[in-house]
Design a protein around this motif. Structure first.
Motif, mmCIF file in Angstrom:
data_model
loop_
_atom_site.group_PDB
_atom_site.id
_atom_site.type_symbol
_atom_site.label_atom_id
_atom_site.label_comp_id
_atom_site.label_asym_id
_atom_site.label_seq_id
_atom_site.Cartn_x
_atom_site.Cartn_y
_atom_site.Cartn_z
ATOM 1 N N GLU A 68 0.816 -1.215 0.000
ATOM 2 C CA GLU A 68 0.000 0.000 0.000
ATOM 3 C C GLU A 68 0.848 1.261 0.000
ATOM 4 O O GLU A 68 0.438 2.294 -0.495
ATOM 5 N N GLN A 71 4.815 4.109 -3.739
ATOM 6 C CA GLN A 71 4.338 5.191 -4.598
ATOM 7 C C GLN A 71 4.583 4.762 -6.033
ATOM 8 O O GLN A 71 5.698 4.560 -6.449
ATOM 9 N N ARG A 114 -6.711 6.039 -10.244
ATOM 10 C CA ARG A 114 -6.685 6.081 -8.785
ATOM 11 C C ARG A 114 -5.638 5.113 -8.256
ATOM 12 O O ARG A 114 -5.097 4.297 -9.000
ATOM 13 N N ALA A 115 -5.369 5.178 -6.958
ATOM 14 C CA ALA A 115 -4.298 4.379 -6.345
ATOM 15 C C ALA A 115 -4.560 2.880 -6.500
ATOM 16 O O ALA A 115 -3.645 2.113 -6.823
ATOM 17 N N GLN A 119 -2.264 0.023 -8.667
ATOM 18 C CA GLN A 119 -1.768 -1.280 -8.216
ATOM 19 C C GLN A 119 -2.158 -2.365 -9.200
ATOM 20 O O GLN A 119 -1.361 -3.252 -9.517
#
Length: 161
Positions: A68, A71, A114-115, A119
């Motif tokens: 998580e 970056q 988005r984050a 991922q």
């Protein structure tokens, strides 16, 4: 002969000036010492700040990277190049990532994901053509098959004259 009141008044003023001068001299000396002390403390504080900055840079260790906290970098051209390298349409590439084909087009045009989507993109970045084909086949097997529904024939309307 001078008035005794004016003589007393001038003598009192002279003694008062003398007392004030002696008191002011000690106050000036104390004030000067305080200013030099303050300047020395400011120099010391600045020196300590520099030491903290330099020691913080030198000893700053990278924290353990969890999934998580990593970056991720994103380049829209990178998405397009990878998709084309795999030989996939935007819809198929989107299925691998878990988004729609239109979203892939938006990303390729410069919108930032988005984050959570970053991922998913990072997970797909490491695969090749064979693995992409296998994953797409697995996704197609999991997807519920929709029965073919025929649309009812449209009624013909009479023409107006």
């Amino acid at each position: 002969m001078a008035n005794i009141a004016s003589v007393l008044k001038s003598e009192i003023a002279r003694l008062a000036r003398r007392e004030i001068r002696s008191e002011l001299a000690s106050l000036r000396k104390a004030s000067s010492q305080h200013r030099s002390t303050i300047a020395a403390l400011r120099r010391e504080v600045e020196q300590l700040r520099k030491q903290v900055r330099s020691s913080g840079k030198a000893t700053r260790a990278a924290p353990a990277a969890t999934e998580e906290s990593v970056q991720r970098r994103f380049r829209s051209a990178g998405v397009a190049v990878h998709r084309k390298r795999l030989g996939l349409s935007a819809a198929d590439y989107g299925a691998l990532v878990g988004v729609s084909g239109q979203t892939i087009y938006h990303w390729e045009e410069g919108q930032r994901p988005r984050a959570a989507q970053l991922q998913a993109l990072a997970a797909v970045r490491g695969i090749g053509k064979r693995e992409a084909a296998q994953r797409l086949a697995a996704l197609a097997d999991k997807a519920p098959k929709k029965p073919a529904v025929k649309k009812p024939a449209a009624k013909k309307r009479p023409r107006r004259s």
